[in-house]
Design an enzyme around this catalytic site. Structure first.
Site, short mmCIF file in Angstrom:
data_model
loop_
_atom_site.label_atom_id
_atom_site.label_comp_id
_atom_site.label_asym_id
_atom_site.label_seq_id
_atom_site.Cartn_x
_atom_site.Cartn_y
_atom_site.Cartn_z
N SER A 96 15.89 16.70 29.62
CA SER A 96 14.77 15.77 29.48
C SER A 96 14.38 15.30 30.87
CB SER A 96 15.18 14.57 28.62
OG SER A 96 15.43 14.97 27.30
N LYS A 171 8.69 14.82 24.40
CA LYS A 171 10.02 14.20 24.44
C LYS A 171 9.93 12.76 24.96
CE LYS A 171 14.39 13.45 24.28
NZ LYS A 171 15.44 14.22 24.93
N LYS A 239 16.83 6.54 32.24
CA LYS A 239 16.11 7.60 32.95
C LYS A 239 14.87 8.02 32.18
CE LYS A 239 17.24 11.62 32.14
NZ LYS A 239 16.83 12.72 31.22
#
Length: 298
Positions: A96, A171, A239
């Protein structure tokens, strides 16, 4: 037999590589943390001593690493994937990361005759183990079709969502929804407990109505028990929220609720809770409410 080089054998990558090995692929794994290799070797996979070794004879290479910087190093570095890939290699990055990084890597890959896809996943550790991940794939449609035999082993829902970088964009939206839903479930649990409701019963009835969601199904029991063993760590969701807030700003899109949850996740990380599961947002809601976080058996 298709040879798959699999780079990154952590919480997610390890069981994914195992599923590929058990499905009959010749899997050559590599991870910078040697103990992570054991799971794959027990499943019949092989271990490489470097990224280069994992890539040289591979038909397909999969990466599942931490962040954009790691993908850049592994894919673009002097000892990385593109430096040792054969023309025609199919490179599937399932990490990701930033959509911009995915597009940059794909552009470099194209120059060398390597087919690249960004294919991040959702479903957590349990989905990786079960082979039931949801996979959102960006890249050329023809390359997507070529990747399906690999992707369908590790995922139950595999969808082509657009050109290079589109998988990472979807995502980011996924992580926005997940973070917001966990925060609302955490707030609901603390609210219910303040009124001494039977929370197990409350979760069951909420899960059966319009408020039902996968967080209630998969995370609520651990939240009630205050067990925050990581399926997906706060560090990683921090993140990811950085990715979505940056991408939203670049697009001129306002995400007020998402930005607030991003700050709450950042606060947990700053408190030293980055290694806990992201359902530990409950812990912060309790703190902000002035309620004890200590529970029997916690």
């Amino acid at each position: 037999m298709t040879t798959v080089g699999f780079i990154g054998l952590g919480i997610m990558g390890g069981p994914m590589a195992v599923n590929l090995a058990e499905a009959g692929f010749d899997v050559v794994g590599f991870d910078v943390v040697p103990p992570r290799n054991d799971l794959l070797t027990r499943a019949g996979g092989r271990i490489a001593g470097s990224v280069a070794e994992a890539v040289r004879k591979a038909d397909v290479v999969v990466t599942m690493v931490r962040d954009s910087a790691d993908v850049e190093t592994v894919a673009l570095g002097e000892q990385g994937i593109l430096a040792h890939a054969r023309p025609g290699l199919l490179y599937i990055d399932m990490s990701s990361i930033s959509p911009t990084t995915s597009r940059d890597v794909a552009a470099e890959a194209e120059l060398l005759g390597v087919r690249a896809l960004d294919a991040p996943v959702s479903g957590g550790e349990s989905g990786a183990i079960e082979g039931s991940l949801s996979i959102m794939v960006g890249g050329d449609a023809e390359d997507f079709q070529a990747a399906l035999p690999v992707l369908e082993v590790v995922g139950a829902t595999v969808v082509h969502v657009g050109p290079h970088g589109a998988g990472q964009t979807v995502k980011a939206a996924n992580q926005l929804i997940v973070a917001g839903t966990i925060e609302l479930v955490a707030e609901a649990i603390v609210f219910l407990e303040a009124y001494e409701v039977d929370t197990d019963a409350a979760v069951r009835v909420l899960a059966g109505g319009l408020a039902g969601n996968r967080i209630l199904d998969r995370k609520a029991a651990g939240m009630l028990a205050r067990t925050f063993e990581p399926g997906f760590r706060i560090d990683l969701h921090h993140k990811d929220m950085g990715i979505v807030t940056t991408a939203a700003r670049d697009a001129g899109v306002v995400i007020p609720l998402g930005s607030a949850v991003a700050q709450l996740i950042a606060a947990l990380k700053a408190q030293g809770d980055g290694g806990l599961d992201h359902s530990a947002l409950l812990k912060l809601v309790e703190q902000l409410s002035g309620r004890s976080t200590v529970r029997p058996g916690s």
